[in-house]
Motif scaffolding. Structure first.
Motif, mmCIF file in Angstrom:
data_model
loop_
_atom_site.group_PDB
_atom_site.id
_atom_site.type_symbol
_atom_site.label_atom_id
_atom_site.label_comp_id
_atom_site.label_asym_id
_atom_site.label_seq_id
_atom_site.Cartn_x
_atom_site.Cartn_y
_atom_site.Cartn_z
ATOM 1 N N GLN A 138 0.840 -1.194 0.000
ATOM 2 C CA GLN A 138 0.000 0.000 0.000
ATOM 3 C C GLN A 138 0.879 1.249 0.000
ATOM 4 O O GLN A 138 2.007 1.236 0.513
ATOM 5 N N PHE A 139 0.350 2.320 -0.584
ATOM 6 C CA PHE A 139 1.082 3.575 -0.710
ATOM 7 C C PHE A 139 0.145 4.751 -0.434
ATOM 8 O O PHE A 139 -1.053 4.689 -0.746
ATOM 9 N N ALA A 140 0.715 5.822 0.112
ATOM 10 C CA ALA A 140 0.080 7.136 0.068
ATOM 11 C C ALA A 140 0.617 7.815 -1.176
ATOM 12 O O ALA A 140 1.830 7.854 -1.405
ATOM 13 N N VAL A 141 -0.283 8.352 -2.011
ATOM 14 C CA VAL A 141 0.107 8.825 -3.336
ATOM 15 C C VAL A 141 -0.326 10.274 -3.529
ATOM 16 O O VAL A 141 -1.481 10.636 -3.239
ATOM 17 N N LEU A 142 0.597 11.090 -4.026
ATOM 18 C CA LEU A 142 0.297 12.466 -4.428
ATOM 19 C C LEU A 142 0.480 12.558 -5.938
ATOM 20 O O LEU A 142 1.556 12.225 -6.459
ATOM 21 N N GLU A 143 -0.568 12.988 -6.633
ATOM 22 C CA GLU A 143 -0.519 13.174 -8.085
ATOM 23 C C GLU A 143 -0.967 14.601 -8.358
ATOM 24 O O GLU A 143 -2.163 14.874 -8.470
ATOM 25 N N GLY A 144 0.020 15.514 -8.406
ATOM 26 C CA GLY A 144 -0.326 16.931 -8.417
ATOM 27 C C GLY A 144 -0.949 17.297 -7.085
ATOM 28 O O GLY A 144 -0.352 17.084 -6.026
ATOM 29 N N GLU A 145 -2.169 17.818 -7.135
ATOM 30 C CA GLU A 145 -2.896 18.160 -5.908
ATOM 31 C C GLU A 145 -3.773 17.014 -5.412
ATOM 32 O O GLU A 145 -4.411 17.127 -4.371
ATOM 33 N N ARG A 146 -3.804 15.929 -6.148
ATOM 34 C CA ARG A 146 -4.700 14.819 -5.819
ATOM 35 C C ARG A 146 -4.027 13.857 -4.851
ATOM 36 O O ARG A 146 -2.927 13.352 -5.131
ATOM 37 N N ARG A 147 -4.674 13.584 -3.732
ATOM 38 C CA ARG A 147 -4.134 12.704 -2.702
ATOM 39 C C ARG A 147 -4.932 11.411 -2.655
ATOM 40 O O ARG A 147 -6.157 11.425 -2.770
ATOM 41 N N SER A 148 -4.231 10.284 -2.429
ATOM 42 C CA SER A 148 -4.935 9.009 -2.359
ATOM 43 C C SER A 148 -4.147 8.015 -1.524
ATOM 44 O O SER A 148 -2.951 8.174 -1.288
ATOM 45 N N VAL A 149 -4.853 6.978 -1.069
ATOM 46 C CA VAL A 149 -4.251 5.786 -0.481
ATOM 47 C C VAL A 149 -4.580 4.643 -1.435
ATOM 48 O O VAL A 149 -5.750 4.452 -1.794
ATOM 49 N N GLN A 150 -3.561 3.887 -1.859
ATOM 50 C CA GLN A 150 -3.759 2.858 -2.869
ATOM 51 C C GLN A 150 -3.211 1.521 -2.375
ATOM 52 O O GLN A 150 -2.112 1.451 -1.827
ATOM 53 N N PHE A 151 -4.010 0.454 -2.609
ATOM 54 C CA PHE A 151 -3.691 -0.893 -2.136
ATOM 55 C C PHE A 151 -3.528 -1.833 -3.336
ATOM 56 O O PHE A 151 -4.304 -1.765 -4.291
ATOM 57 N N PHE A 152 -2.538 -2.757 -3.243
ATOM 58 C CA PHE A 152 -2.221 -3.645 -4.360
ATOM 59 C C PHE A 152 -2.109 -5.095 -3.886
ATOM 60 O O PHE A 152 -1.769 -5.359 -2.739
ATOM 61 N N ASP A 153 -2.377 -6.016 -4.826
ATOM 62 C CA ASP A 153 -2.279 -7.439 -4.486
ATOM 63 C C ASP A 153 -0.874 -7.963 -4.789
ATOM 64 O O ASP A 153 0.036 -7.199 -5.138
ATOM 65 N N GLY A 154 -0.692 -9.271 -4.637
ATOM 66 C CA GLY A 154 0.623 -9.866 -4.796
ATOM 67 C C GLY A 154 1.156 -9.830 -6.213
ATOM 68 O O GLY A 154 2.356 -10.045 -6.429
ATOM 69 N N ALA A 155 0.285 -9.573 -7.189
ATOM 70 C CA ALA A 155 0.732 -9.416 -8.573
ATOM 71 C C ALA A 155 0.992 -7.959 -8.913
ATOM 72 O O ALA A 155 1.331 -7.641 -10.058
ATOM 73 N N GLY A 156 0.822 -7.068 -7.922
ATOM 74 C CA GLY A 156 1.016 -5.639 -8.159
ATOM 75 C C GLY A 156 -0.174 -4.966 -8.813
ATOM 76 O O GLY A 156 -0.080 -3.833 -9.290
ATOM 77 N N VAL A 157 -1.310 -5.651 -8.825
ATOM 78 C CA VAL A 157 -2.538 -5.110 -9.421
ATOM 79 C C VAL A 157 -3.317 -4.335 -8.358
ATOM 80 O O VAL A 157 -3.434 -4.782 -7.215
ATOM 81 N N ALA A 158 -3.849 -3.185 -8.742
ATOM 82 C CA ALA A 158 -4.589 -2.361 -7.795
ATOM 83 C C ALA A 158 -5.863 -3.064 -7.342
ATOM 84 O O ALA A 158 -6.649 -3.544 -8.163
ATOM 85 N N ILE A 159 -6.051 -3.114 -6.020
ATOM 86 C CA ILE A 159 -7.271 -3.672 -5.437
ATOM 87 C C ILE A 159 -8.277 -2.563 -5.147
ATOM 88 O O ILE A 159 -9.451 -2.662 -5.513
ATOM 89 N N HIS A 160 -7.796 -1.484 -4.504
ATOM 90 C CA HIS A 160 -8.701 -0.457 -3.982
ATOM 91 C C HIS A 160 -7.936 0.846 -3.863
ATOM 92 O O HIS A 160 -6.765 0.853 -3.458
ATOM 93 N N LYS A 161 -8.588 1.956 -4.233
ATOM 94 C CA LYS A 161 -7.974 3.277 -4.116
ATOM 95 C C LYS A 161 -8.950 4.217 -3.410
ATOM 96 O O LYS A 161 -10.155 4.168 -3.663
ATOM 97 N N VAL A 162 -8.401 5.059 -2.534
ATOM 98 C CA VAL A 162 -9.189 5.992 -1.735
ATOM 99 C C VAL A 162 -8.693 7.394 -2.054
ATOM 100 O O VAL A 162 -7.565 7.756 -1.702
ATOM 101 N N TYR A 163 -9.516 8.178 -2.736
ATOM 102 C CA TYR A 163 -9.120 9.520 -3.164
ATOM 103 C C TYR A 163 -9.769 10.577 -2.275
ATOM 104 O O TYR A 163 -10.981 10.538 -2.023
ATOM 105 N N LEU A 164 -8.963 11.532 -1.842
ATOM 106 C CA LEU A 164 -9.516 12.667 -1.118
ATOM 107 C C LEU A 164 -10.246 13.591 -2.089
ATOM 108 O O LEU A 164 -9.866 13.706 -3.268
ATOM 109 N N THR A 165 -11.292 14.238 -1.607
ATOM 110 C CA THR A 165 -12.046 15.221 -2.374
ATOM 111 C C THR A 165 -11.988 16.550 -1.621
ATOM 112 O O THR A 165 -11.350 16.667 -0.574
ATOM 113 N N GLU A 166 -12.700 17.543 -2.159
ATOM 114 C CA GLU A 166 -12.739 18.846 -1.482
ATOM 115 C C GLU A 166 -13.426 18.779 -0.123
ATOM 116 O O GLU A 166 -13.317 19.698 0.690
ATOM 117 N N HIS A 167 -14.127 17.663 0.138
ATOM 118 C CA HIS A 167 -14.835 17.497 1.410
ATOM 119 C C HIS A 167 -14.048 16.646 2.412
ATOM 120 O O HIS A 167 -14.536 16.382 3.515
#
Length: 348
Positions: free
Chosen positions: A118-147
């Motif tokens: 799992q990683f905390a990810v910054l993409e420009g101003e976009r913040r997220s927490v991203q989780f991956f499986d044993g093959a490196g495939v994304a399972i679930h991503k949590v993106y922050l919004t203006e709220h």
């Protein structure tokens, strides 16, 4: 792996990534990884287009902190369908191997044995927490919004983000060798007719050692019926027109993400058929659909029908029900819609 070797891996991948962006700038992260013949987790670790912090601790420990983020956008997908939902992590059960999130807007089932990095990810101003499986495939991503609560995101990084950067150790999952044909069709049908809960379906498949699609093909048209390839579009258009509340399930190895409620804005963009509502987005690659099935199961609350969509390799892409709770019969409007897709009658 020493720091220099990691840096060399990252630099090589960054160069290839930048070259790809110049030729195909609109690809999604999963498509970029496929083009470069690496996993998405490796793209993140190499800081390709992002600034990423590897998170220590287990996925369960991080999940228990997600309610602090407030309102977020959560994304789960497979190769053919993307499910996005806005809401808050309210009731989170993430103590064991199987987890659960319930709330007014978010409804998730997690299978944590598959969650590896799992990683905390910054993409420009976009913040997220991203989780991956044993093959490196994304399972679930949590993106922050203006709220969302940005301070809580920073606190999450401070708590879990002190891990040393290491190259993700990924390995392809073995091919599922579950037989695609039922060994005893009569016994399978009898077990199907004896169901009292939709949750008994998967154990039934395991007991009879048959794939999900193989069971549908063997059960008989009154229990599982192949319908038109555009059945999903027909269903969504009818549901939107009548304001019928539906449930939409999209999953991968590690999660099933569920939307419950009506759909409104339907838009086609090339091969993708989309739901573009304020709190729910769905992106379905209709060119990947190999078959659609209306599936009919007996329960203690009466018959329950679903629309199931499959890829050419037999994997389930997306599944739809009418909105219902345990102890409550299926919506008659949903049942009528499912029957309208069928050429022969369903069991009643």
């Amino acid at each position: 792996m020493n720091a220099m070797t990691f840096a060399e891996h990252a630099a090589t991948l960054q160069a290839a990534y930048q070259a790809l962006l110049e030729t195909e700038p609109k690809l999604r992260a999963r498509e970029r990884a496929a083009r470069l013949n690496v996993s998405e987790a490796e793209l993140i670790a190499a800081q390709c287009g992002v600034t990423a912090s590897p998170l220590t601790g287990t996925a369960q420990e991080i999940f228990r902190e997600l309610p602090t983020l407030g309102s977020v956008m959560v994304l789960s997908r497979n190769d053919w369908c993307v499910h996005e939902r806005h809401g808050e992590y309210e009731q989170v059960d993430a103590e064991k191997g199987i987890g659960l999130v319930l709330g007014k807007d978010l409804d998730l089932r997690m299978f944590f044995s598959m969650w590896k990095t799992q990683f905390a990810v910054l993409e420009g101003e976009r913040r997220s927490v991203q989780f991956f499986d044993g093959a490196g495939v994304a399972i679930h991503k949590v993106y922050l919004t203006e709220h969302s609560n940005v301070a809580a995101f920073d606190a999450l990084i401070a708590k879990f983000g002190n891990g040393e950067a290491t190259w993700p150790q990924t390995a392809a999952y073995p091919v599922d060798e579950t037989p695609s044909q039922a060994q005893d069709t009569a016994a399978l049908r009898a077990a199907w007719l004896a169901l009292t809960d939709t949750h008994g379906f998967f154990p039934m498949l395991r007991k009879h050692n048959v794939s999900r699609l193989g069971a549908l093909q063997a059960a008989g048209n009154d229990l599982a019926q192949s319908v038109a390839i555009d059945a999903t579009e027909i269903m969504l258009q009818a549901a939107a027109a009548s304001e019928l509340a539906i449930m939409c399930f999209v999953g991968n190895r590690g999660i099933v993400q569920i939307h419950s409620g009506p759909v409104q804005k339907l838009v086609r963009t090339g091969p993708w058929y989309n739901v573009l509502d304020p709190k729910f987005n769905l992106h379905l690659n209709t060119e990947a659909i190999a078959s659609c099935w209306v599936v009919n199961k007996p329960t203690s609350d009466g018959w329950v029908t679903s629309l199931e969509v499959y890829a050419a390799n037999g994997e389930l892409i997306v599944q739809f029900f009418g909105v219902r709770k345990p102890g409550v019969p299926e919506l008659p409007e949903w049942r009528a819609l499912m029957e309208s897709l069928c050429s022969t009658p369903l069991a009643k």
